[in-house]
Design an enzyme around this catalytic site. Structure first.
Site, mmCIF file in Angstrom:
data_model
loop_
_atom_site.group_PDB
_atom_site.id
_atom_site.type_symbol
_atom_site.label_atom_id
_atom_site.label_comp_id
_atom_site.label_asym_id
_atom_site.label_seq_id
_atom_site.Cartn_x
_atom_site.Cartn_y
_atom_site.Cartn_z
ATOM 1 N N LYS A 182 0.847 -1.196 0.000
ATOM 2 C CA LYS A 182 0.000 0.000 0.000
ATOM 3 C C LYS A 182 0.880 1.243 0.000
ATOM 4 O O LYS A 182 1.657 1.463 0.931
ATOM 5 C CB LYS A 182 -0.898 0.052 1.247
ATOM 6 N N GLU A 257 10.225 0.734 10.313
ATOM 7 C CA GLU A 257 11.147 1.883 10.201
ATOM 8 C C GLU A 257 10.340 3.097 10.611
ATOM 9 O O GLU A 257 9.479 3.548 9.854
ATOM 10 C CB GLU A 257 11.595 2.075 8.747
ATOM 11 N N CYS A 291 12.879 10.991 7.941
ATOM 12 C CA CYS A 291 12.858 10.330 9.247
ATOM 13 C C CYS A 291 14.155 10.529 10.012
ATOM 14 O O CYS A 291 14.152 10.574 11.237
ATOM 15 C CB CYS A 291 12.558 8.849 9.088
ATOM 16 N N GLU A 388 8.608 14.848 17.043
ATOM 17 C CA GLU A 388 9.000 14.845 15.634
ATOM 18 C C GLU A 388 8.097 15.812 14.877
ATOM 19 O O GLU A 388 6.886 15.630 14.821
ATOM 20 C CB GLU A 388 8.854 13.431 15.058
HETATM 21 P P1 NAP Z 1 1.576 7.381 8.837
HETATM 22 O O1 NAP Z 1 0.172 7.641 9.210
HETATM 23 O O2 NAP Z 1 2.438 6.593 9.733
HETATM 24 O O3 NAP Z 1 1.548 6.756 7.378
HETATM 25 C C1 NAP Z 1 2.448 5.825 6.832
HETATM 26 C C2 NAP Z 1 1.681 4.743 6.102
HETATM 27 O O4 NAP Z 1 0.923 3.944 7.025
HETATM 28 C C3 NAP Z 1 0.677 5.279 5.104
HETATM 29 O O5 NAP Z 1 0.656 4.435 3.975
HETATM 30 C C4 NAP Z 1 -0.593 5.202 5.913
HETATM 31 O O6 NAP Z 1 -1.783 5.258 5.179
HETATM 32 C C5 NAP Z 1 -0.431 3.894 6.621
HETATM 33 N N1 NAP Z 1 -1.331 3.705 7.755
HETATM 34 C C6 NAP Z 1 -1.939 4.649 8.514
HETATM 35 N N2 NAP Z 1 -2.726 4.078 9.444
HETATM 36 C C7 NAP Z 1 -2.627 2.738 9.276
HETATM 37 C C8 NAP Z 1 -3.210 1.604 9.914
HETATM 38 N N3 NAP Z 1 -4.063 1.725 10.921
HETATM 39 N N4 NAP Z 1 -2.888 0.368 9.470
HETATM 40 C C9 NAP Z 1 -2.025 0.220 8.449
HETATM 41 N N5 NAP Z 1 -1.462 1.252 7.798
HETATM 42 C C10 NAP Z 1 -1.736 2.499 8.207
HETATM 43 O O7 NAP Z 1 2.287 8.740 8.566
HETATM 44 P P2 NAP Z 1 1.537 10.064 8.109
HETATM 45 O O8 NAP Z 1 0.203 10.254 8.729
HETATM 46 O O9 NAP Z 1 1.502 10.033 6.658
HETATM 47 O O10 NAP Z 1 2.540 11.111 8.721
HETATM 48 C C11 NAP Z 1 2.416 11.433 10.099
HETATM 49 C C12 NAP Z 1 3.729 11.412 10.801
HETATM 50 O O11 NAP Z 1 4.420 10.190 10.535
HETATM 51 C C13 NAP Z 1 4.713 12.460 10.337
HETATM 52 O O12 NAP Z 1 4.497 13.678 10.966
HETATM 53 C C14 NAP Z 1 6.017 11.848 10.711
HETATM 54 O O13 NAP Z 1 6.293 12.088 12.044
HETATM 55 C C15 NAP Z 1 5.797 10.396 10.548
HETATM 56 N N6 NAP Z 1 6.369 9.851 9.307
HETATM 57 C C16 NAP Z 1 7.546 9.195 9.394
HETATM 58 C C17 NAP Z 1 8.114 8.675 8.268
HETATM 59 C C18 NAP Z 1 9.409 7.940 8.311
HETATM 60 O O14 NAP Z 1 10.041 7.760 7.277
HETATM 61 N N7 NAP Z 1 9.841 7.452 9.447
HETATM 62 C C19 NAP Z 1 7.496 8.824 7.043
HETATM 63 C C20 NAP Z 1 6.273 9.491 6.976
HETATM 64 C C21 NAP Z 1 5.729 9.986 8.126
HETATM 65 P P3 NAP Z 1 -2.443 6.665 4.795
HETATM 66 O O15 NAP Z 1 -2.036 6.833 3.410
HETATM 67 O O16 NAP Z 1 -3.891 6.528 4.970
HETATM 68 O O17 NAP Z 1 -1.881 7.725 5.709
#
Ligand code: NAP
Ligand code: MG
Length: 488
Positions: A182, A257, A291, A388
């Site tokens: 996904k 990660e 990240c 973060e």
């Molecule tokens: P996120 O919610 O962790 O999203 C990452 C992925 O996980 C997306 O594909 C997301 O889908 C999916 N996801 C969300 N809820 C899920 C669930 N219940 N079960 C399975 N998969 C799920 O990150 P974000 O909302 O896009 O960003 C929020 C924060 O995450 C940022 O502010 C940052 O701190 C952190 N982040 C960290 C990294 C990293 O490389 N470590 C990368 C991105 C973000 P959706 O498309 O629906 O969101």
């Protein structure tokens, strides 16, 4: 060359080498973060689509399937063929990424190269994965086999859509697994196009499946599916915990990660301009949506003021604008939610007493642009030093001794990356050994390489991607013992 209006060729779910509509018929919009306007609608996968994709991936993993019967070297060749097609379409892929994600075009080109290199690195591994013969007790021939885990679920974020895909496709395909992925809802377009290239390269049907959609629906369906044997996730700590809990119901293997609040320690024996440049690149890369971003810049007291001055100059000189604009270094944040969240953190920084030296405001009236922001006089208790932000915000914190800096650098639940800038070898080695982080850089930062493991200590993750350890995430070890007539 760069094309701000690339033709959108793939917008449907990819299952069994075909692009299909969602079972529900639903779609969702993907937005251009430079304008806030819709680029196109994309099919929205949910549980029913995940079920179909897993079924296809499971069939492709059947022991008599073309994929399982294929020589390991042929899997490597398919990965190489995929990179050749990416090279052919490099400018199209980069344009699509800049449009959907908002990163400057030059950075998107860099990402395509990085993705091809990661896939090439793992292409080389495909026929070098081997077990060993074991000097076991008794008259036995005992050996191990390294076997692919099976159907794997992969969930990736929006900050490096192609690179994160390559980091997950590469080792999984080299190992011989089949994939149900996904992409992030904000950035589905390059992932879908890469599926069309995978088909063109000759990957058998069902080996790669792509499910654009939302986390709590499609992402959750992947995490709980009984036929998915492993889930690999990159994203927030919060969602990492949800995925681990969901995976527990079927005891899937999990690799995570997650985020960070990485410290970069600048000692007073260094050239201030050089150190400020390292810190600047470490925090503002990819609009701070990284990240490993060096968001806690610890600077020793003797050079603190000079460092703040230089850091402020650098931030103010950064060229912000449309990702397709000439010389632009800094595009918009990914979406309205992140944009609002980052501006909220900046307000908190001001309110809690940090001094705003640069930026702090929106740029322009449309899209999600934020000026590169520098805060000085930040203390460890402030929210901007703890959480973060995932945006272009540098927090410059003063320290006196290296020992104190190490204690403060480690006083966090994160542990993804860290860095030190110093001319003193003892300082460099003391810090590298003592800091609790999966990657440590000395006199540089962001130096991630395909050949070395990458991942987090503490709540920054579980497992290591890239390098040899990255392959292990996708392998099972089987021990086979055969009775012999005698020991020799
Ligand atoms: P996120 O919610 O962790 O999203 C990452 C992925 O996980 C997306 O594909 C997301 O889908 C999916 N996801 C969300 N809820 C899920 C669930 N219940 N079960 C399975 N998969 C799920 O990150 P974000 O909302 O896009 O960003 C929020 C924060 O995450 C940022 O502010 C940052 O701190 C952190 N982040 C960290 C990294 C990293 O490389 N470590 C990368 C991105 C973000 P959706 O498309 O629906 O969101
Ligand atoms: Mg999200």
């Amino acid at each position: 060359m760069a094309n701000p209006n690339p033709e959108i060729k793939c917008t449907k779910i990819f299952i069994n080498n075909e692009f299909v509509n969602a079972v529900s018929g639903k779609t969702f919009p993907t937005i251009n973060p430079s304008t806030g306007k819709k680029i196109c609608d994309v099919a929205e996968a949910d549980k029913a689509d995940v079920d179909l994709a897993v079924k296809a991936a499971k069939a492709a993993f059947d022991r008599k399937s073309a994929w399982r019967q294929m020589d390991a070297s042929a899997r490597g060749k398919l990965l190489i063929k995929l990179t050749e097609l990416m090279e052919r379409d490099l400018h199209y892929l980069a344009s699509l990424e800049s449009l959907d994600n908002g990163k400057p075009y030059a950075s998107a080109v860099f990402d395509v190269h990085g993705s091809m290199n990661a896939l090439r690195y793992y292409a080389g591994w495909a026929d070098k994965i081997s077990g060993e013969t074991v000097p076991s007790d008794g008259p036995h021939l005992t050996y191990t086999r390294k076997e692919p885990v099976g159907v794997v679920g992969q969930i990736v974020p929006w900050n490096y859509p192609m690179l994160m895909l390559a980091w997950k496709w590469g080792p999984a395909l080299a190992a011989g697994c089949t994939i149900v992925m996904k992409p992030a809802e904000q950035t589905p377009l390059t992932a879908l196009y890469l599926c069309s290239l995978a088909k063109e390269a000759g990957f058998p049907a069902g080996v790669i499946n792509m499910l654009p959609g939302y986390g709590p629906t499609a992402g959750n369906a992947i995490s709980i599916h009984p036929d998915v044997r492993k889930v690999a996730f990159t994203g927030s700590v919060e969602v990492g915990k949800i995925i681990m809990a969901a995976a527990a119901s079927t005891l899937k293997k999990v690799s995570l990660e997650l985020g960070g609040k990485s410290p970069l320690v600048i000692c007073e024996d260094v050239d201030v301009d050089e150190a400020a440049q390292i810190a600047y690149a470490g925090v503002f890369e990819n609009m701070g949506q990284c990240c490993i971003a060096a968001t806690r810049t610890f600077v020793q007291e003797g050079i603190y003021d000079a460092f703040v001055k230089k850091a402020t100059e650098l931030a103010k000189s950064r060229k912000v604008g449309n990702p397709f604009g000439q010389g632009v270094q800094h595009g918009p944040q990914i979406d309205e939610t992140q944009f609002g969240k980052i501006l909220g953190y900046i307000e908190k920084g001001k309110k809690e007493g940090a001094s705003l030296e640069a930026g702090g405001i929106r740029v322009g009236a449309e899209g999600y642009f934020i000026e590169p922001t520098v805060f000085a006089n930040v203390t460890d208790e402030m929210t901007i030093a703890k959480e973060e932000i995932f945006g272009p915000v540098q927090s410059i914190i003063k320290f006196k001794t290296l020992d104190e800096a190490i204690e403060r650098a480690n006083a966090t639940t994160f542990g993804l990356a860290a860095g030190i800038v110093t001319k003193n070898l003892n300082n460099a080695l003391t810090f590298s050994n003592a800091v609790e982080a999966g990657s440590v850089w000395v006199n540089t930062y962001l130096a991630v390489t395909n050949q070395a493991p990458f991942g987090g200590y503490k709540q920054s993750g579980i497992g290591r991607e890239m390098g040899k350890e990255g392959i292990e995430l996708y392998l099972e070890t089987k021990t086979v013992c055969i009775k012999l007539p005698s020991k020799v």
